[in-house]
Design a protein around this motif. Structure first.
Motif, PDB file in Angstrom:
ATOM      1  N   THR A 115       2.231   6.575  -6.965  1.00 19.84           N
ATOM      2  CA  THR A 115       1.173   7.485  -7.411  1.00 19.84           C
ATOM      3  C   THR A 115       1.594   8.928  -7.193  1.00 19.84           C
ATOM      4  N   LEU A 116       2.096   9.243  -6.015  1.00 15.30           N
ATOM      5  CA  LEU A 116       2.541  10.609  -5.729  1.00 15.30           C
ATOM      6  C   LEU A 116       3.702  11.009  -6.643  1.00 15.30           C
TER       7      LEU A 116
ATOM      8  N   CYS B  64       1.199   4.090  -2.979  1.00 13.41           N
ATOM      9  CA  CYS B  64       1.027   5.523  -2.694  1.00 13.41           C
ATOM     10  C   CYS B  64       2.246   6.314  -3.154  1.00 13.41           C
ATOM     11  N   ALA B  65       3.440   5.797  -2.922  1.00 14.59           N
ATOM     12  CA  ALA B  65       4.671   6.499  -3.324  1.00 14.59           C
ATOM     13  C   ALA B  65       4.749   6.601  -4.849  1.00 14.59           C
TER      14      ALA B  65
ATOM     15  N   GLY C  91       0.822  -1.215   0.000  1.00 14.36           N
ATOM     16  CA  GLY C  91       0.000   0.000   0.000  1.00 14.36           C
ATOM     17  C   GLY C  91       0.851   1.258   0.000  1.00 14.36           C
ATOM     18  N   LEU C  92       1.898   1.241   0.849  1.00 12.02           N
ATOM     19  CA  LEU C  92       2.813   2.384   0.884  1.00 12.02           C
ATOM     20  C   LEU C  92       3.547   2.538  -0.456  1.00 12.02           C
TER      21      LEU C  92
END
Length: 177
Positions: free
Chosen positions: A15-16, A12-13, A8-9
């Motif tokens: 995507t950002l 997110c990384a 998940g992390l």
């Protein structure tokens, strides 16, 4: 459980990072985007004119003409003068004054050049680029002999100089500016 949290992390990384790269590398917006915006236009209907053709000191026939123009509505509002009389003036000047149309050779009329001369002439009178387009709705010739003829079938004989164009369907048809 820890694997799901790490995945998940990681998502997110990624995507950002992708959003940051897209924004920073995307560049500036197109500088010509404002130039591509169409100017608001307005259709100005011209009058149907009967212009005399004079040869050897007498009227030999008549041009039946109807031209309309498309104007930049923002500039037309600033001048506060009706455009239709300027259409009449240009037609009279080109057809009667300059004798732009050679009647024996009417098929040789450069329609695009004629439209350009009308547009440039009207714009020159206003001192700015108000007219953006010209529509030739009718340009015919009736000889005086045909008009005076006793034969009704000959009276309706006209020489079509230009096949008429249809005006655009506009909200402001017949506007005075």
């Amino acid at each position: 459980m820890i694997k799901i949290l790490l995945v998940g992390l990681w998502v997110c990384a990624l995507t950002l990072g992708g959003v940051y790269a897209a924004v920073s590398l995307g560049g500036k917006p197109d500088e010509n985007a404002e130039a591509k915006v169409e100017t608001p236009t307005e259709y100005v209907s011209g009058e149907t004119l009967s212009l005399p053709v004079v040869s050897d000191g007498e009227v030999s026939g008549y041009f039946l003409a109807r031209l309309s123009v498309i104007v930049d509505s923002d500039k037309a509002k600033k001048i506060h003068v009706p455009v239709a009389p300027y259409i009449t003036d240009q037609l009279f000047g080109l057809l009667v004054g300059d004798k732009l149309i050679d009647l024996p050779n009417t098929g040789r009329l450069d329609v695009a050049g004629f439209k350009t001369r009308v547009k440039d002439g009207i714009n020159a009178q206003f001192g700015e680029e108000i007219v953006t387009g010209v529509i030739v709705e009718q340009l015919d010739y009736l000889s005086k002999a045909d008009l005076r003829s006793e034969d009704p079938s000959r009276r309706s004989h006209t020489v079509k100089i230009v096949e008429g164009e249809k005006p655009p369907e506009a909200k402001s048809e017949g506007a005075s500016h």
